[in-house]
Design a protein around this motif. Sequence first.
Motif, PDB file in Angstrom:
ATOM      1  N   PHE A 250      46.458  66.014  38.828  1.00 45.24           N
ATOM      2  CA  PHE A 250      47.630  66.475  38.090  1.00 45.24           C
ATOM      3  C   PHE A 250      48.307  65.255  37.472  1.00 45.24           C
ATOM      4  O   PHE A 250      47.898  64.117  37.693  1.00 45.24           O
ATOM      5  CB  PHE A 250      48.548  67.256  39.028  1.00 45.24           C
ATOM      6  CG  PHE A 250      47.990  68.611  39.373  1.00 45.24           C
ATOM      7  CD1 PHE A 250      48.310  69.715  38.598  1.00 45.24           C
ATOM      8  CD2 PHE A 250      47.118  68.782  40.435  1.00 45.24           C
ATOM      9  CE1 PHE A 250      47.765  70.961  38.878  1.00 45.24           C
ATOM     10  CE2 PHE A 250      46.568  70.019  40.722  1.00 45.24           C
ATOM     11  CZ  PHE A 250      46.896  71.113  39.944  1.00 45.24           C
ATOM     12  N   GLU A 256      55.637  69.897  38.197  1.00 45.10           N
ATOM     13  CA  GLU A 256      54.230  70.220  38.041  1.00 45.10           C
ATOM     14  C   GLU A 256      53.781  71.468  38.804  1.00 45.10           C
ATOM     15  O   GLU A 256      52.688  71.975  38.581  1.00 45.10           O
ATOM     16  CB  GLU A 256      53.412  69.032  38.520  1.00 45.10           C
ATOM     17  CG  GLU A 256      52.080  68.959  37.879  1.00 45.10           C
ATOM     18  CD  GLU A 256      51.659  67.519  37.671  1.00 45.10           C
ATOM     19  OE1 GLU A 256      51.182  67.220  36.596  1.00 45.10           O
ATOM     20  OE2 GLU A 256      51.845  66.701  38.585  1.00 45.10           O
ATOM     21  N   VAL A 261      51.870  76.230  35.298  1.00 47.49           N
ATOM     22  CA  VAL A 261      51.118  74.972  35.226  1.00 47.49           C
ATOM     23  C   VAL A 261      49.819  75.176  36.007  1.00 47.49           C
ATOM     24  O   VAL A 261      49.850  75.437  37.204  1.00 47.49           O
ATOM     25  CB  VAL A 261      51.908  73.781  35.812  1.00 47.49           C
ATOM     26  CG1 VAL A 261      51.108  72.493  35.631  1.00 47.49           C
ATOM     27  CG2 VAL A 261      53.282  73.669  35.163  1.00 47.49           C
ATOM     28  N   PHE A 353      58.161  68.635  33.301  1.00 49.99           N
ATOM     29  CA  PHE A 353      58.176  70.047  32.956  1.00 49.99           C
ATOM     30  C   PHE A 353      59.551  70.625  33.254  1.00 49.99           C
ATOM     31  O   PHE A 353      60.244  70.162  34.162  1.00 49.99           O
ATOM     32  CB  PHE A 353      57.116  70.812  33.752  1.00 49.99           C
ATOM     33  CG  PHE A 353      55.709  70.441  33.376  1.00 49.99           C
ATOM     34  CD1 PHE A 353      55.187  70.809  32.148  1.00 49.99           C
ATOM     35  CD2 PHE A 353      54.901  69.716  34.243  1.00 49.99           C
ATOM     36  CE1 PHE A 353      53.897  70.463  31.777  1.00 49.99           C
ATOM     37  CE2 PHE A 353      53.605  69.364  33.893  1.00 49.99           C
ATOM     38  CZ  PHE A 353      53.098  69.737  32.659  1.00 49.99           C
ATOM     39  N   LEU A 361      57.585  78.095  34.057  1.00 47.61           N
ATOM     40  CA  LEU A 361      57.549  77.044  33.045  1.00 47.61           C
ATOM     41  C   LEU A 361      58.194  77.516  31.739  1.00 47.61           C
ATOM     42  O   LEU A 361      57.939  78.617  31.256  1.00 47.61           O
ATOM     43  CB  LEU A 361      56.092  76.643  32.793  1.00 47.61           C
ATOM     44  CG  LEU A 361      55.856  75.523  31.791  1.00 47.61           C
ATOM     45  CD1 LEU A 361      56.427  74.211  32.292  1.00 47.61           C
ATOM     46  CD2 LEU A 361      54.363  75.380  31.520  1.00 47.61           C
ATOM     47  N   VAL A 364      58.024  71.510  28.045  1.00 49.44           N
ATOM     48  CA  VAL A 364      57.611  70.200  28.533  1.00 49.44           C
ATOM     49  C   VAL A 364      58.325  69.157  27.688  1.00 49.44           C
ATOM     50  O   VAL A 364      58.438  69.301  26.479  1.00 49.44           O
ATOM     51  CB  VAL A 364      56.073  70.024  28.485  1.00 49.44           C
ATOM     52  CG1 VAL A 364      55.524  70.195  27.067  1.00 49.44           C
ATOM     53  CG2 VAL A 364      55.660  68.654  29.037  1.00 49.44           C
ATOM     54  N   ALA A 397      50.925  75.378  30.851  1.00 46.95           N
ATOM     55  CA  ALA A 397      50.531  73.976  30.701  1.00 46.95           C
ATOM     56  C   ALA A 397      49.245  73.758  31.483  1.00 46.95           C
ATOM     57  O   ALA A 397      49.102  74.290  32.596  1.00 46.95           O
ATOM     58  CB  ALA A 397      51.616  73.052  31.224  1.00 46.95           C
TER      59      ALA A 397
END
Lengths: 482, 277
Positions: A250, A256, A261, A353, A361, A364, A397
């Motif tokens: 990652f 994250e 994600v 993020f 999410l 970003v 993402a």
Amino acid sequence: MGTEPEKQDKKTKTRVRMKEQEPAERARNFREVPFGYTPEEAVEEASRCLSCKNPPCREGCPVEVEIPQFIRLIKEGNFLEACYTIKQKNALPAVCGRVCPQENQCEARCIVGKKGDPVAIGNLERFAADYEAEKGEVRIPEKPRATGRKVAIIGSGPGGLTCASDLIMSGHEVTMFEALHKPGGVLVYGIPEFRLPKVIVEREVGYIRKLGVEVVTNAVIGRLFTVDELLNEKGYDACFIATGAGLPMFLGIPGENFNGVYSANEFLTRANLMKAYLFPEYDTPIKRPGRVAVFGAGNVAMDSARVALRLGAEKVYLVYRRSEAEMPARKAEIHHAKEEGVEFVLLTNPVRFLDDGNGNLRAVECIRMELGEPDESGRRRPVPVEGSEFEMEIDVAIPALGAKANPLLLKTLPDLRLNRRGYIIAEEETGMTSKRGVFAGGDIVTGAATVILAMGAGKKVARAINGYLKWKYWDVSGFIEQ
Amino acid sequence: MFEILKKQELSENITLFEIDAKDIAKKAEPGNFIVLRIHEEGERIPLTIADFDRERGTLTTVFQKVGKTTHHLGTLNEGDFISDVIGPLGINSHIENFGKVVCVGGGVGIAPVYPIARALKHAGNHVFSIIGARTKSLLFWEDRMRQVSDELIVTTDDGSCGRKAVVTIPLEELLKEHTDIKLVIAIGPAIMMKFVCKTTEKYNVKTVVSLNSIMIDGTGMCGGCRVEVGGETKFCCVDGPDFDGHKVDFDLLMERQKMYLDEERTAFERYKAALGG
């Protein structure tokens, strides 16, 4: 009269292009992009080959396929023989024809390529393999005399499959253990349907089964059986670790673990192995993305971006901290991704993020980069441009940054020497490790690389295992300090 | 293919399967789990190993019917086959003689607590166990838990069986009364584990929880099961599922468990409609 030589010249300079689905159409379906050559097209392209006496193309092939020989057979219209010729060296021609980075290997060395397009070796390989399958005349070679030796192969990806087919043809008993429910490794969970149809992988695995290799799925070696049990209790004389690297990396930036994600591994596994693009006919879900950012610029990043498009994303960004010239993906993949509408956001790096307050999410934050002095890889090092931060609205993402070594199997092998990054130390030419009878190759030795390099390793290891089973000789003092 | 040798309805929506899985049974230890897939179109889901019999080569798993896959699983019967069973996965629970320990099982979490309690008892610990559920019809394995515990406390939210309480109430009483309790194991819904940890934190008693995040492969390959422990990202499948409860970010776990709520609903509705229900 005067136009004849010119025409001839043009013909030899330009390769026959494979017809493919229109970008706008294919970006919304999972069917394979190129259609492959017709026999006429294949013969025409094969005619461009000069049949060099000392063919440099063959030296560029990690598995040493007799390239000019099979191309000559295609030129003569002897398509089945062409395929059998490839298969003497390469058990997975339909796969390699599609996913090998030929432009850096065989085709990079092609003499014809010095003055125009190199001969389309990959396209021709694909043609021969597909022709054989279509005709249904898959030839199973005669079984060699049994040696009474048993080899265990851990992992059924390209390295394992190649090694298995070579060893079975040497007369050994071969069992290939696969942790997932389907054999094929990255060919099944990683590479998408539109680039490598799964029926082709099934066909190639089926071929290897027909050769006599036993394939055991759902077998997580390290948990179900240890390598020591395979060697000492289950009667295997040697063991090849071909598990792949396995553990996704990652970015190491805040946020994250927000919903949305995905590691490229997870995103692709859901889509490819579990067929989440067919949800709800198939049970595994995947987020139907609106706006997607993929981070990285290798083949896996291109695959992820193109899968996202096909899942209906309205926007797919490919965020890369260097420039296009440094992208490690195959040229064809970069070209296809662009054509289909993936937007390249270059010289840009993610910083963190941001979520919607509920862990989903939302965006970003990125920063612009510029290229500085070359780093140890020889590529110019990207450096952040201060104050250039900006936000991109996204709901999915996908970091596609490669993989680390998976500890699941390795920690059950305390006597196996690993390097600083956790990969197995193995001799390059033989795959021999610090543990007697245990060989390793592919991504678990080199770190994330390509299908064909893993196959090359599988081939070298098969040769080394043959030697070991004959002489039982084990000396690794030359490359592993005691 | 893996045959279901025995099926037992443990409570209203909790089912037990004994599965023929010789090699997995041979290696299974308390704290392990399996991943299974019912058929070709099925998803891979993690289920806890509630028991194992190495001699007979069987594996016991207990599951709650919540969505499409678990409901479908519940329609299978003895003699039916499950396409894929993968395991044993996850790190073994750490078993030693700690002295006094408390095992807390909530709802379907009672099942995986059982082999751990048994192993702890076998190792010489004084085992207090607390099992709880919303109501009596959801409780199971009181007898089994009693066999492996020195003292068993049963709770229900509505008081229909045992004490009318949530598990943290008797837990706190135990911690107050026995200041020499060395370890608490808690398995159940994330929210229960969170409050167990809040309780034990006050008494500074080490607490191990078994996390149930969404998984696909269960071998470290996809990273879908990410959890945060002590501010670090961990993979539940290969780094866990047992973790130090005082360091786990339960809110993140709960948010991540909700990731596919809409899709799960769609799949379940479609499944029910196909059954004509």
